[in-house]
Design a protein around this motif. Structure first.
Motif, PDB file in Angstrom:
ATOM      1  N   GLU A 128       0.835  -1.203   0.000  1.00 12.02           N
ATOM      2  CA  GLU A 128       0.000   0.000   0.000  1.00 12.02           C
ATOM      3  C   GLU A 128       0.873   1.258   0.000  1.00 12.02           C
ATOM      4  OE1 GLU A 128      -3.276   0.071  -0.548  1.00 12.02           O
ATOM      5  OE2 GLU A 128      -2.931  -2.072  -0.836  1.00 12.02           O
ATOM      6  N   LYS A 158       2.241   1.749  -3.480  1.00 13.01           N
ATOM      7  CA  LYS A 158       1.209   2.238  -4.398  1.00 13.01           C
ATOM      8  C   LYS A 158       0.943   3.721  -4.184  1.00 13.01           C
ATOM      9  CE  LYS A 158      -0.704  -2.378  -4.817  1.00 13.01           C
ATOM     10  NZ  LYS A 158      -1.821  -3.313  -4.650  1.00 13.01           N
ATOM     11  N   ARG A 159       1.003   4.165  -2.944  1.00 14.57           N
ATOM     12  CA  ARG A 159       0.866   5.612  -2.688  1.00 14.57           C
ATOM     13  C   ARG A 159       2.030   6.372  -3.314  1.00 14.57           C
ATOM     14  NH1 ARG A 159      -0.973   3.763   2.365  1.00 14.57           N
ATOM     15  NH2 ARG A 159       1.098   4.042   3.308  1.00 14.57           N
ATOM     16  N   GLU A 160       3.219   5.780  -3.277  1.00 10.75           N
ATOM     17  CA  GLU A 160       4.381   6.413  -3.912  1.00 10.75           C
ATOM     18  C   GLU A 160       4.161   6.588  -5.417  1.00 10.75           C
ATOM     19  OE1 GLU A 160       8.479   5.209  -3.006  1.00 10.75           O
ATOM     20  OE2 GLU A 160       7.626   3.917  -1.457  1.00 10.75           O
ATOM     21  N   GLU A 162       1.833   9.503  -5.956  1.00 11.28           N
ATOM     22  CA  GLU A 162       2.530  10.765  -5.671  1.00 11.28           C
ATOM     23  C   GLU A 162       3.509  11.114  -6.788  1.00 11.28           C
ATOM     24  OE1 GLU A 162       4.271   9.979  -1.898  1.00 11.28           O
ATOM     25  OE2 GLU A 162       2.357  10.072  -0.807  1.00 11.28           O
TER      26      GLU A 162
END
Length: 608
Positions: A349, A352-354, A357
């Motif tokens: 997770e 995936k946020r990286e 961004e």
């Protein structure tokens, strides 16, 4: 992928009846000069919106006289498809009643554009299966109520008032009937021998099962309404009412569709292409015409892909050698690079946020370059989101939903993060240029922000070869202004993306014309591009469900580049890249044959 799964948004799912309702709030005065044409296009818009409530909501037009549409879903029944095919032919007849010879300028462009859309849509009525937008299967891993409607309700059905929340519940109430209508059509198609390949059925079954798995009260269809209504301070038992609908109507319909898919599995084969159906060769030629807006044959498209693929390989080979990568074919070296830990995000997770961004940072990075592309001065807001987990198994790797015409919702750029290994870092910049700026979001922003200049019908006629061709051309623009001048791997990612579109021409025609197997297509796509087998598998399965759609990108890109070179040669020092780009974007979207007339007119005006 596309602004939506449909390439011609004129594919409203039923023929609405023309009304006397004035559309002056929708069609800006002066957008079309000829009064008779303007009135007819107003009537078309009215019919299309009333026939496709989801289109009305997507464009932010489900207000005022169209407020009741916010409580309805599209008609997914067999009768609905018969009405929509009849509507295409009827609109073409009414449009031809206006003498074309009396039109000029933008009026002529919109006349030719709408007539092409209606004719090609009506032509699809020759085939007794599938959807009018060249999907042969009513339900697949990327089409159908379960695949589309929950995310539509979450991201496009806005919740601002109590009426909006009640409208959400009304749409939720209709989901069961829509799913059942598709299940019935799926069984009817099977009676004609039209059954999706076994591997498509397997993915579809997983998607349906995943959608059915949560307890009704935890389903996203419920929590989306409950959370947004609470955030707006709307009192009421929204969660309880939505839970009851999902439990009593939606889930039982999904169960029936699961049973319907399972019933087809013993009869399914692994034959991947539409050649296996009655009139399959003719269907594929129509699908190519629909998606490329040309009369190119499968053999011609296949050869273009092979030839241009070799040209891109030569460019990639030079960059790879400059980075010390000289052993093996270009595809083999790119395959090794795909697995290089330097470029991979953790499949967590946090990873995936990286990715999200990083993509947002690339959107911000390209914005200062926009004045080199265009004089339009569009704001083009973009929101980056991961594809919802419940549909990511069958969804495209990336796609865009255009902004609402009323400014109520920005463009939403979805990236499929089911497996972050599909997205090495060096591939993300070019993807972002395609989906966001100066690609889909920019082209769509013209329709939303400059709608006083163009008839609303342009927002209902999105041609894949134009929209995807523009987005691929946008990737080229980013390279041309120097986005990758200090980033050889980023430029390699851009060239790999172009190479990928060349390979699509080869693979799509291979599947549907040359009778390739799924495995053969996956091997060709992964081998030519160096993309992971997982990414290639997802792509090939998409081509099986949407024949011809993957060819729209490179065919459209080729034509835009050809027309730019034609304009350059004609204008010499008078050529201005920004004016050319703006002439293309400000059409709102046209078939490729019509686009050449637009460019010819731009050249004549620039000379004058």
């Amino acid at each position: 992928m596309h602004a939506s799964r449909r390439q011609l948004l004129l594919s409203a799912l039923a023929a609405g009846v023309s009304t006397t309702l004035p559309l002056r709030a929708l069609a800006a005065p002066g957008a079309v000069a000829d009064p008779r044409l303007s009135a007819l296009l107003d009537a078309f818009v009215d019919e299309i919106l009333r026939a496709s409530p989801l289109t009305a909501t997507s464009l932010g037009l489900d207000k005022g006289a169209y407020a009741a549409l916010k409580r309805r879903l599209d008609d997914r029944s067999a009768e609905g498809r018969r009405r929509e095919i009849a509507a295409y032919a009827d609109r073409a007849r009414r449009l031809r009643a206006i003498p074309r010879g009396g039109l000029s300028g933008r009026d002529l462009t919109v006349y030719d554009t709408v007539l092409y859309a209606m004719d090609v849509g009506a032509e699809g009525g020759r085939f007794a299966y599938g959807q009018d937008y060249a999907n042969p299967y009513v339900v697949s891993q990327q089409d159908g109520t379960v695949a589309i409607t929950p995310e539509f309700l979450n991201s496009q059905h806005l919740i601002e008032t109590r009426e909006d929340a009640e409208a959400y519940l009304a749409r939720l109430e209709q989901m069961g009937a829509a799913i059942d209508a598709e299940t019935a059509r799926m069984a009817d198609a099977a009676g004609q021998g039209v059954i999706p390949p076994a591997f498509i059925l397997a993915t579809t079954l997983k998607q349906l099962t995943d959608a059915r798995a949560p307890e009704p009260g935890s389903a996203r269809m419920v929590t989306s309404l409950a959370e947004r209504a609470k955030a707006k301070g709307l009192e009421g038992d929204w969660r309880g009412r939505a839970t009851a609908i999902v439990a009593q109507k939606v889930y039982p319909a999904i169960d029936r569709q699961i049973a319907g898919v399972k019933a087809l599995q013993p009869r399914a084969t692994n034959d991947a292409g539409v050649w296996k159906f009655k009139d399959g060769a003719d269907y594929y030629r129509w699908a190519l015409k629909y998606n490329t807006t040309t009369d190119l044959t499968p053999a011609e498209i296949h050869e273009i892909g092979l030839r241009q693929g070799r040209e891109i390989d030569a460019l990639m080979d030079g960059i790879l050698k400059s980075q010390g990568l000289s052993q093996g074919t270009v595809g083999e070296r790119m395959s090794a690079l795909t697995k290089d830990p330097r470029f991979l995000y953790p499949n967590t997770e946090a990873g995936k946020r990286e990715v999200v961004e990083y993509i947002q940072a690339k959107v911000d990075e390209i914005r200062p370059f926009i004045p080199q592309f265009s004089k339009l001065g569009l704001k083009a807001p973009v929101e980056v989101r991961p594809v919802p987990k419940e549909i990511e198994a069958g969804a495209a790797l990336g796609y865009m939903n255009f902004a609402a015409l009323d400014g109520s919702r920005p463009a939403i750029y979805y990236v499929n993060l089911s497996d972050t290994s599909n997205w090495p870092r060096y591939t993300l910049a070019s993807l972002t240029m395609h989906e966001a700026l100066p690609g889909h979001a920019w082209q769509g922003a013209y329709l939303a922000e400059r709608n006083s200049e163009i008839h609303t019908i342009a927002s209902l006629t999105g041609f894949g070869a134009f929209t995807e061709g523009w987005a691929l051309y946008a990737e080229q623009l980013a390279d041309e202004v120097g986005l990758y001048k200090d980033d050889p791997f980023g430029r390699l990612g851009y060239l790999q993306a172009i190479r990928f579109r060349c390979a699509r021409l080869v693979v799509d025609t291979g599947l549907h014309d040359k009778r390739w197997t799924r495995e053969q297509a996956i091997q060709e796509l992964a081998g030519a591009t160096g993309r992971s087998v997982g990414a290639a598998t997802s792509e090939v399965d998409r081509y099986c469900a949407s024949p011809g759609q993957a060819c729209a990108y490179k065919v459209g890109h080729n034509e835009i580049v050809r027309l730019r070179e034609k304009a350059k040669a004609a204008l010499g020092p008078k050529f201005d890249l920004r004016d050319f780009n703006d002439a293309v974007v400000s059409t709102g979207g046209t078939p490729l044959a019509v686009l050449e007339t637009v460019v010819d007119r731009y050249v004549a005006e620039a000379k004058a």
